[in-house]
Design an enzyme around this catalytic site. Sequence first.
Site, short mmCIF file in Angstrom:
data_model
loop_
_atom_site.label_atom_id
_atom_site.label_comp_id
_atom_site.label_asym_id
_atom_site.label_seq_id
_atom_site.Cartn_x
_atom_site.Cartn_y
_atom_site.Cartn_z
N ASN A 147 1.26 -4.99 16.43
CA ASN A 147 0.06 -5.05 15.58
C ASN A 147 0.36 -4.72 14.12
O ASN A 147 -0.39 -5.13 13.23
CB ASN A 147 -0.97 -4.06 16.18
CG ASN A 147 -2.13 -3.80 15.27
OD1 ASN A 147 -3.01 -4.64 15.12
ND2 ASN A 147 -2.13 -2.62 14.63
N TYR A 155 1.90 -14.20 3.73
CA TYR A 155 1.17 -13.78 4.94
C TYR A 155 0.91 -14.98 5.84
O TYR A 155 1.13 -14.91 7.05
CB TYR A 155 -0.13 -13.11 4.51
CG TYR A 155 -0.93 -12.46 5.63
CD1 TYR A 155 -0.52 -11.25 6.19
CD2 TYR A 155 -2.11 -13.03 6.09
CE1 TYR A 155 -1.27 -10.64 7.19
CE2 TYR A 155 -2.87 -12.43 7.09
CZ TYR A 155 -2.44 -11.23 7.64
OH TYR A 155 -3.19 -10.63 8.62
N ASP A 200 3.47 4.25 14.26
CA ASP A 200 3.14 3.76 12.92
C ASP A 200 4.19 4.32 11.96
O ASP A 200 4.77 5.37 12.22
CB ASP A 200 1.74 4.22 12.49
CG ASP A 200 1.15 3.35 11.38
OD1 ASP A 200 0.21 2.59 11.67
OD2 ASP A 200 1.64 3.41 10.23
#
Length: 273
Positions: free
Chosen positions: A97, A166, A44
């Site tokens: 992800n 998005y 991350d």
Amino acid sequence: MSYDYKNAHSLADKKVIVTGAGGNLGAEICRGLTAMGASVLATDISADKGMALVEELTAAGANASFLRHDVTNEEQWEAVVATAIDKMGGLNGVVNNAAIVPMQYLADLDVEEFKQVQNVNVAGSMLGCKHGFRAMRPEGSAGGGGSIINMSSVMGLAGTIALASYNSSKGAVRLLTKSVAAECAMLKTGIRCNSIHPGIVESEMGSLFHEQLVDLGVAPDMAASEAGFLAGVPMGEAANVTDIANGAIYLISDASRYVTGTELVIDGGFYAT
Ligand SMILES: NC(=O)c1ccc[n+]([C@@H]2O[C@H](COP(=O)([O-])OP(=O)(O)OC[C@H]3O[C@@H](n4cnc5c(N)ncnc54)[C@H](O)[C@@H]3O)[C@@H](O)[C@H]2O)c1
């Protein structure tokens, strides 16, 4: 001998990179994969949440480690794949992800913000596919094939207000997945690639989605925004993070060995109506 269903669903030999693992869905995917026996390299851009997750997973007996990683940075992807192989003894899964979801009306949409969303959500996923592919193909440093999952969204299947950045990024992730799936299969690499399309999930990103709709004046308040969305969900409720993690478990497992280029929609029927 009859087919071993139980073993097909086991993740005991799976070694998986999960990006955006500090977030709600990424963390739960790591919990689900490790609970089923997989080893995980969680990455991350934000170290705090990722390291806390890995402490939790290792305390529970999992083989898990964390690396700080910006998915838009190709050099860092090379380091992530090398670290994964070093720490886990191989690589046969990548879950792309990590994503961002800023909302803005089209008339006010700044092109640099638009590009940033494409950079993180699309280019970040492409780099994960590319470097996962290079390592997992037969002549790669891991060899042996594997499974790539790209996290798209129902917002990659249909459009909605104030979500041009998005929507377009998640639509691109949907077709990126099919392109990678076709190439991997036609080159006989043993690598599969599929997308997951969650609806609204009980999560910080789910709340942020509604907060932004309220800030933009699309909905009067959070309750109205949530009720408006849920009215379009036949099952009448948001997903739990575990619903999405279960999809990832299936797509990483050998139970899905003939599944590639597909869209796993997990949305309580939202997109079906
Ligand atoms: N939560 C939902 O309702 C929902 C619905 C549909 C799809 N999704 C998708 O599921 C995925 C996970 O969503 P979530 O709810 O866990 O979101 P989240 O915001 O909780 O987590 C996203 C994570 O990505 C990380 N990240 C952001 N930019 C990054 C970068 N450049 N490099 C590396 N990491 C970066 C963040 O630090 C964060 O930990 C996303 O792809 C999202 O689009 C979520």
